[in-house]
Design a protein around this motif. Structure first.
Motif, PDB file in Angstrom:
ATOM      1  N   PHE A  96       0.841  -1.183   0.000  1.00 12.71           N
ATOM      2  CA  PHE A  96       0.000   0.000   0.000  1.00 12.71           C
ATOM      3  C   PHE A  96       0.881   1.239   0.000  1.00 12.71           C
ATOM      4  CE2 PHE A  96      -2.398   3.240   2.412  1.00 12.71           C
ATOM      5  CZ  PHE A  96      -3.504   3.345   1.588  1.00 12.71           C
ATOM      6  N   GLU A  97       0.610   2.163  -0.901  1.00 14.49           N
ATOM      7  CA  GLU A  97       1.350   3.415  -0.945  1.00 14.49           C
ATOM      8  C   GLU A  97       0.365   4.569  -0.889  1.00 14.49           C
ATOM      9  OE1 GLU A  97       4.463   5.766  -3.841  1.00 14.49           O
ATOM     10  OE2 GLU A  97       4.326   3.595  -3.952  1.00 14.49           O
ATOM     11  N   ASN A  98       0.656   5.558  -0.093  1.00 11.09           N
ATOM     12  CA  ASN A  98      -0.232   6.689   0.084  1.00 11.09           C
ATOM     13  C   ASN A  98       0.573   7.975  -0.055  1.00 11.09           C
ATOM     14  OD1 ASN A  98      -2.519   8.161   0.593  1.00 11.09           O
ATOM     15  ND2 ASN A  98      -2.934   7.241   2.576  1.00 11.09           N
ATOM     16  N   VAL A  99      -0.122   9.072  -0.289  1.00  7.06           N
ATOM     17  CA  VAL A  99       0.515  10.369  -0.409  1.00  7.06           C
ATOM     18  C   VAL A  99       0.423  11.081   0.931  1.00  7.06           C
ATOM     19  CG1 VAL A  99       0.407  12.613  -1.544  1.00  7.06           C
ATOM     20  CG2 VAL A  99      -0.048  10.541  -2.843  1.00  7.06           C
ATOM     21  N   CYS A 100       1.556  11.533   1.404  1.00 11.41           N
ATOM     22  CA  CYS A 100       1.618  12.285   2.647  1.00 11.41           C
ATOM     23  C   CYS A 100       2.544  13.465   2.389  1.00 11.41           C
ATOM     24  CB  CYS A 100       2.162  11.397   3.761  1.00 11.41           C
ATOM     25  SG  CYS A 100       2.314  12.231   5.348  1.00 11.41           S
ATOM     26  N   PHE A 101       2.127  14.644   2.789  1.00 11.90           N
ATOM     27  CA  PHE A 101       3.003  15.788   2.611  1.00 11.90           C
ATOM     28  C   PHE A 101       2.769  16.800   3.709  1.00 11.90           C
ATOM     29  CE2 PHE A 101      -0.672  16.413  -0.135  1.00 11.90           C
ATOM     30  CZ  PHE A 101      -1.122  17.670   0.226  1.00 11.90           C
ATOM     31  N   LEU A 102       3.774  17.621   3.900  1.00  9.01           N
ATOM     32  CA  LEU A 102       3.736  18.677   4.891  1.00  9.01           C
ATOM     33  C   LEU A 102       3.563  19.993   4.147  1.00  9.01           C
ATOM     34  CD1 LEU A 102       4.222  19.631   7.820  1.00  9.01           C
ATOM     35  CD2 LEU A 102       6.653  19.634   7.300  1.00  9.01           C
ATOM     36  N   LEU A 103       2.585  20.776   4.520  1.00  9.91           N
ATOM     37  CA  LEU A 103       2.322  22.075   3.926  1.00  9.91           C
ATOM     38  C   LEU A 103       2.542  23.110   5.020  1.00  9.91           C
ATOM     39  CD1 LEU A 103       1.261  23.378   1.306  1.00  9.91           C
ATOM     40  CD2 LEU A 103      -1.022  23.203   2.261  1.00  9.91           C
ATOM     41  N   ILE A 104       3.559  23.939   4.850  1.00  7.53           N
ATOM     42  CA  ILE A 104       3.972  24.845   5.925  1.00  7.53           C
ATOM     43  C   ILE A 104       4.552  26.127   5.330  1.00  7.53           C
ATOM     44  CG2 ILE A 104       6.270  23.808   6.099  1.00  7.53           C
ATOM     45  CD1 ILE A 104       5.964  24.100   9.179  1.00  7.53           C
ATOM     46  N   ARG A 105       4.458  27.206   6.057  1.00  6.84           N
ATOM     47  CA  ARG A 105       5.029  28.476   5.591  1.00  6.84           C
ATOM     48  C   ARG A 105       6.553  28.366   5.515  1.00  6.84           C
ATOM     49  NH1 ARG A 105       2.456  33.137   5.248  1.00  6.84           N
ATOM     50  NH2 ARG A 105       0.290  33.210   5.887  1.00  6.84           N
ATOM     51  N   LYS A 106       7.113  28.889   4.437  1.00  6.58           N
ATOM     52  CA  LYS A 106       8.568  28.865   4.256  1.00  6.58           C
ATOM     53  C   LYS A 106       9.285  29.678   5.329  1.00  6.58           C
ATOM     54  CE  LYS A 106       8.806  28.058  -0.673  1.00  6.58           C
ATOM     55  NZ  LYS A 106       9.275  28.559  -1.972  1.00  6.58           N
ATOM     56  N   GLN A 107       8.620  30.685   5.853  1.00  5.37           N
ATOM     57  CA  GLN A 107       9.234  31.564   6.856  1.00  5.37           C
ATOM     58  C   GLN A 107       9.200  30.996   8.276  1.00  5.37           C
ATOM     59  OE1 GLN A 107      10.957  34.190   5.940  1.00  5.37           O
ATOM     60  NE2 GLN A 107      10.375  33.755   3.825  1.00  5.37           N
ATOM     61  N   ASN A 108       8.622  29.817   8.453  1.00  3.95           N
ATOM     62  CA  ASN A 108       8.561  29.212   9.787  1.00  3.95           C
ATOM     63  C   ASN A 108       9.987  28.960  10.276  1.00  3.95           C
ATOM     64  OD1 ASN A 108       8.371  27.331  11.969  1.00  3.95           O
ATOM     65  ND2 ASN A 108       6.289  26.869  11.307  1.00  3.95           N
ATOM     66  N   PRO A 109      10.361  29.529  11.417  1.00  6.63           N
ATOM     67  CA  PRO A 109      11.729  29.369  11.910  1.00  6.63           C
ATOM     68  C   PRO A 109      12.057  27.930  12.330  1.00  6.63           C
ATOM     69  CG  PRO A 109      10.393  30.513  13.532  1.00  6.63           C
ATOM     70  CD  PRO A 109       9.546  30.363  12.303  1.00  6.63           C
ATOM     71  N   HIS A 110      11.057  27.094  12.465  1.00  2.00           N
ATOM     72  CA  HIS A 110      11.264  25.715  12.899  1.00  2.00           C
ATOM     73  C   HIS A 110      11.025  24.716  11.767  1.00  2.00           C
ATOM     74  CE1 HIS A 110      11.526  27.292  16.937  1.00  2.00           C
ATOM     75  NE2 HIS A 110      10.376  27.909  16.740  1.00  2.00           N
ATOM     76  N   LEU A 111      11.073  25.171  10.528  1.00  2.00           N
ATOM     77  CA  LEU A 111      10.760  24.344   9.374  1.00  2.00           C
ATOM     78  C   LEU A 111      11.572  23.051   9.357  1.00  2.00           C
ATOM     79  CD1 LEU A 111       9.232  24.002   6.678  1.00  2.00           C
ATOM     80  CD2 LEU A 111      11.096  25.253   5.586  1.00  2.00           C
ATOM     81  N   GLN A 112      12.865  23.137   9.516  1.00  2.00           N
ATOM     82  CA  GLN A 112      13.710  21.943   9.478  1.00  2.00           C
ATOM     83  C   GLN A 112      13.416  21.004  10.649  1.00  2.00           C
ATOM     84  OE1 GLN A 112      15.682  20.925   7.025  1.00  2.00           O
ATOM     85  NE2 GLN A 112      14.959  22.706   5.905  1.00  2.00           N
ATOM     86  N   ASP A 113      13.194  21.565  11.832  1.00  2.00           N
ATOM     87  CA  ASP A 113      12.876  20.746  13.005  1.00  2.00           C
ATOM     88  C   ASP A 113      11.551  20.007  12.824  1.00  2.00           C
ATOM     89  OD1 ASP A 113      15.189  21.665  14.256  1.00  2.00           O
ATOM     90  OD2 ASP A 113      14.124  23.285  15.291  1.00  2.00           O
ATOM     91  N   ILE A 114      10.555  20.691  12.275  1.00  2.00           N
ATOM     92  CA  ILE A 114       9.244  20.081  12.047  1.00  2.00           C
ATOM     93  C   ILE A 114       9.356  18.965  11.020  1.00  2.00           C
ATOM     94  CG2 ILE A 114       6.935  20.503  11.119  1.00  2.00           C
ATOM     95  CD1 ILE A 114       7.184  23.354  12.382  1.00  2.00           C
ATOM     96  N   GLN A 115      10.076  19.236   9.940  1.00  2.00           N
ATOM     97  CA  GLN A 115      10.255  18.216   8.905  1.00  2.00           C
ATOM     98  C   GLN A 115      10.984  16.994   9.467  1.00  2.00           C
ATOM     99  OE1 GLN A 115      12.383  19.493   5.418  1.00  2.00           O
ATOM    100  NE2 GLN A 115      12.221  17.507   4.443  1.00  2.00           N
ATOM    101  N   SER A 116      12.015  17.205  10.243  1.00  2.00           N
ATOM    102  CA  SER A 116      12.758  16.096  10.840  1.00  2.00           C
ATOM    103  C   SER A 116      11.892  15.286  11.798  1.00  2.00           C
ATOM    104  CB  SER A 116      13.984  16.617  11.591  1.00  2.00           C
ATOM    105  OG  SER A 116      14.881  17.224  10.704  1.00  2.00           O
ATOM    106  N   ALA A 117      11.118  15.975  12.628  1.00  2.00           N
ATOM    107  CA  ALA A 117      10.251  15.287  13.587  1.00  2.00           C
ATOM    108  C   ALA A 117       9.180  14.460  12.869  1.00  2.00           C
ATOM    109  CB  ALA A 117       9.600  16.294  14.530  1.00  2.00           C
ATOM    110  N   LEU A 118       8.586  15.012  11.814  1.00  4.09           N
ATOM    111  CA  LEU A 118       7.567  14.279  11.077  1.00  4.09           C
ATOM    112  C   LEU A 118       8.165  13.069  10.365  1.00  4.09           C
ATOM    113  CD1 LEU A 118       4.675  13.954  10.222  1.00  4.09           C
ATOM    114  CD2 LEU A 118       5.082  15.578   8.373  1.00  4.09           C
ATOM    115  N   THR A 119       9.329  13.241   9.774  1.00  3.88           N
ATOM    116  CA  THR A 119      10.000  12.127   9.117  1.00  3.88           C
ATOM    117  C   THR A 119      10.324  11.021  10.117  1.00  3.88           C
ATOM    118  OG1 THR A 119      10.947  13.604   7.451  1.00  3.88           O
ATOM    119  CG2 THR A 119      12.010  11.473   7.731  1.00  3.88           C
ATOM    120  N   GLU A 120      10.808  11.396  11.283  1.00  6.23           N
ATOM    121  CA  GLU A 120      11.104  10.410  12.324  1.00  6.23           C
ATOM    122  C   GLU A 120       9.832   9.697  12.777  1.00  6.23           C
ATOM    123  OE1 GLU A 120      12.974  10.171  16.826  1.00  6.23           O
ATOM    124  OE2 GLU A 120      13.288  11.980  15.630  1.00  6.23           O
ATOM    125  N   TYR A 121       8.749  10.441  12.950  1.00  6.18           N
ATOM    126  CA  TYR A 121       7.473   9.845  13.340  1.00  6.18           C
ATOM    127  C   TYR A 121       7.006   8.826  12.304  1.00  6.18           C
ATOM    128  CZ  TYR A 121       2.464   9.301  13.839  1.00  6.18           C
ATOM    129  OH  TYR A 121       1.211   8.760  13.923  1.00  6.18           O
TER     130      TYR A 121
END
Length: 67
Positions: free
Chosen positions: A34-59
């Motif tokens: 089974f393959e599904n589409v998952c994506f993160l939609l976030i403001r580019k100016q978010n100062p925690h963008l990399q941290d959020i992406q890393s946390a979601l990927t780890e989750y």
């Protein structure tokens, strides 16, 4: 949702109206047979963008065993 945001074939809402403000990060979500589409939609100016992406990927990796 795929057509609204990620489709190269369709004229997506995201491409038409984003104006460079939002970042879309494709995160593959695969389960056994089974393959599904998952994506993160976030403001580019978010100062925690990399941290959020890393946390979601780890989750996703912990929850669904993605490599």
């Amino acid at each position: 949702r795929y057509r609204m945001f990620l489709s190269l074939k369709h004229n997506s809402w995201f491409k038409q109206f984003n104006n460079g403000v939002l970042e879309i990060i494709d995160l593959p979500l695969c389960e056994k047979d089974f393959e599904n589409v998952c994506f993160l939609l976030i403001r580019k100016q978010n100062p925690h963008l990399q941290d959020i992406q890393s946390a979601l990927t780890e989750y996703l990796n912990l929850s669904f065993g993605n490599d």
